[in-house]
Design a protein around this motif. Structure first.
Motif, PDB file in Angstrom:
ATOM      1  N   UNK A  98       0.825  -1.209   0.000  1.00  0.00           N
ATOM      2  CA  UNK A  98       0.000   0.000   0.000  1.00  0.00           C
ATOM      3  C   UNK A  98       0.857   1.256   0.000  1.00  0.00           C
ATOM      4  N   UNK A  99       2.136   1.105   0.359  1.00  0.00           N
ATOM      5  CA  UNK A  99       3.023   2.264   0.321  1.00  0.00           C
ATOM      6  C   UNK A  99       3.721   2.595   1.619  1.00  0.00           C
ATOM      7  N   UNK A 100       3.548   1.769   2.670  1.00  0.00           N
ATOM      8  CA  UNK A 100       4.225   2.034   3.938  1.00  0.00           C
ATOM      9  C   UNK A 100       5.734   1.963   3.767  1.00  0.00           C
ATOM     10  N   UNK A 101       6.439   2.839   4.451  1.00  0.00           N
ATOM     11  CA  UNK A 101       7.896   2.834   4.370  1.00  0.00           C
ATOM     12  C   UNK A 101       8.542   1.936   5.396  1.00  0.00           C
ATOM     13  N   UNK A 102       7.762   1.541   6.426  1.00  0.00           N
ATOM     14  CA  UNK A 102       8.327   0.693   7.454  1.00  0.00           C
ATOM     15  C   UNK A 102       7.257   0.073   8.320  1.00  0.00           C
ATOM     16  N   UNK A 103       7.660  -0.935   9.099  1.00  0.00           N
ATOM     17  CA  UNK A 103       6.713  -1.670   9.944  1.00  0.00           C
ATOM     18  C   UNK A 103       7.450  -2.089  11.208  1.00  0.00           C
ATOM     19  N   UNK A 104       7.026  -1.525  12.343  1.00  0.00           N
ATOM     20  CA  UNK A 104       7.638  -1.833  13.635  1.00  0.00           C
ATOM     21  C   UNK A 104       6.591  -2.366  14.604  1.00  0.00           C
ATOM     22  N   UNK A 105       7.015  -3.234  15.515  1.00  0.00           N
ATOM     23  CA  UNK A 105       6.137  -3.691  16.573  1.00  0.00           C
ATOM     24  C   UNK A 105       6.221  -2.728  17.753  1.00  0.00           C
ATOM     25  N   UNK A 106       5.128  -2.646  18.519  1.00  0.00           N
ATOM     26  CA  UNK A 106       5.079  -1.688  19.622  1.00  0.00           C
ATOM     27  C   UNK A 106       6.035  -2.027  20.759  1.00  0.00           C
ATOM     28  N   UNK A 107       6.572  -3.225  20.749  1.00  0.00           N
ATOM     29  CA  UNK A 107       7.556  -3.592  21.763  1.00  0.00           C
ATOM     30  C   UNK A 107       8.953  -3.100  21.437  1.00  0.00           C
ATOM     31  N   UNK A 108       9.097  -2.382  20.338  1.00  0.00           N
ATOM     32  CA  UNK A 108      10.405  -1.891  19.918  1.00  0.00           C
ATOM     33  C   UNK A 108      10.966  -0.899  20.934  1.00  0.00           C
ATOM     34  N   UNK A 109      12.275  -0.745  20.948  1.00  0.00           N
ATOM     35  CA  UNK A 109      12.916   0.203  21.870  1.00  0.00           C
ATOM     36  C   UNK A 109      12.832   1.615  21.324  1.00  0.00           C
ATOM     37  N   UNK A 110      13.001   2.581  22.214  1.00  0.00           N
ATOM     38  CA  UNK A 110      12.992   3.981  21.797  1.00  0.00           C
ATOM     39  C   UNK A 110      14.057   4.287  20.756  1.00  0.00           C
ATOM     40  N   UNK A 111      15.312   3.841  20.977  1.00  0.00           N
ATOM     41  CA  UNK A 111      16.363   4.101  19.990  1.00  0.00           C
ATOM     42  C   UNK A 111      16.055   3.505  18.623  1.00  0.00           C
ATOM     43  N   UNK A 112      15.444   2.302  18.591  1.00  0.00           N
ATOM     44  CA  UNK A 112      15.119   1.702  17.294  1.00  0.00           C
ATOM     45  C   UNK A 112      14.029   2.505  16.592  1.00  0.00           C
ATOM     46  N   UNK A 113      13.050   2.979  17.361  1.00  0.00           N
ATOM     47  CA  UNK A 113      11.992   3.812  16.780  1.00  0.00           C
ATOM     48  C   UNK A 113      12.585   5.078  16.179  1.00  0.00           C
ATOM     49  N   UNK A 114      13.445   5.737  16.928  1.00  0.00           N
ATOM     50  CA  UNK A 114      14.067   6.982  16.463  1.00  0.00           C
ATOM     51  C   UNK A 114      14.882   6.736  15.198  1.00  0.00           C
ATOM     52  N   UNK A 115      15.698   5.673  15.221  1.00  0.00           N
ATOM     53  CA  UNK A 115      16.541   5.373  14.060  1.00  0.00           C
ATOM     54  C   UNK A 115      15.696   5.034  12.842  1.00  0.00           C
ATOM     55  N   UNK A 116      14.589   4.322  13.068  1.00  0.00           N
ATOM     56  CA  UNK A 116      13.721   3.954  11.951  1.00  0.00           C
ATOM     57  C   UNK A 116      13.068   5.181  11.339  1.00  0.00           C
ATOM     58  N   UNK A 117      12.623   6.097  12.167  1.00  0.00           N
ATOM     59  CA  UNK A 117      12.042   7.353  11.662  1.00  0.00           C
ATOM     60  C   UNK A 117      13.056   8.098  10.814  1.00  0.00           C
ATOM     61  N   UNK A 118      14.285   8.118  11.266  1.00  0.00           N
ATOM     62  CA  UNK A 118      15.342   8.804  10.498  1.00  0.00           C
ATOM     63  C   UNK A 118      15.566   8.122   9.143  1.00  0.00           C
TER      64      UNK A 118
END
Length: 222
Positions: A98-118
């Protein structure tokens, strides 16, 4: 800081949404420009604020997949990142299509979320490693796939093989460049060639294909 990454966060659980907003807003290079709780809110934020990245919950009212499809069509410059408790490979595949750039689970760490957004803001794609493993297992290694694999990889240069092996580990272009003492621009050029030769659309598919080949080699060697 100038040129901050502008992010929107949409989740119908206020406490969790506040945590995501706090984590992202604490970064000097990220600015949260909008919040919401539904697919309609996501579309509104995309239209009104034009964020670089929109973090969406899969199961929010109106549906995350519906929001992704609408935003991809109406606001293609807005990249979307699914953040959800649903570890379902069918939904991962659908979200990416559909066009999503990424897919993370809510159990992910803060640093992984930040890095993924970047990473997503730079036009790259990212899927949680455990989800990528599920996609890999699902892809299988049937005879038809086996016939195509040698042709796809035989055209890669030694340098491209080297870059691909590091890409599989989940590193960004900058990190790959640092490992190989090459510029990020050079890595992007090599990746473009790799995607064309492997006949895939993005780095996630390239990594899955390469992991599939590595897994097959491992099983064959036993």
């Amino acid at each position: 800081m100038d040129n901050k990454i502008r992010v929107g966060v949409v989740d119908d659980h206020p406490l969790y949404r506040d945590g995501v907003v706090f984590t992202l807003a604490a970064q000097p290079d990220i600015e949260v420009v909008g919040q919401g709780a539904s697919a309609a809110d996501a579309v509104r934020i995309a239209q009104d604020h034009k964020p670089d990245v929109l973090v969406l919950d899969m199961t929010m009212p109106g549906g995350g997949l519906s929001a992704i499809a609408t935003i991809a069509q109406s606001h293609p410059s807005v990249r979307t990142l699914m953040l959800t408790v649903v570890a379902d490979e069918d939904q991962v595949c659908t979200a990416l299509k559909q066009g999503a750039g990424g897919y993370l689970l809510k159990g992910t760490s803060g640093p992984e979320l930040v890095q993924t957004v970047r990473l997503i803001s730079q036009g790259e794609n990212y899927v949680s490693p455990n989800l990528a493993a599920k996609l890999l297992m699902r892809s299988g290694s049937g005879p038809a796939r086996e016939e195509k694999r040698p042709d796809r990889f035989s055209g890669l240069t030694p340098r491209e093989e080297q870059i691909l092996s590091i890409l599989v580990e989940g590193h960004s272009n900058k990190e790959i460049g640092n490992k190989l003492d090459l510029s990020e621009k050079t890595i992007k050029h090599h990746l473009t060639n790799i995607l064309q030769k492997l006949q895939v659309r993005n780095r996630v598919e390239a990594a899955l294909l390469a992991s599939d080949r590595m897994s097959h080699r491992s099983h064959t060697a036993r």
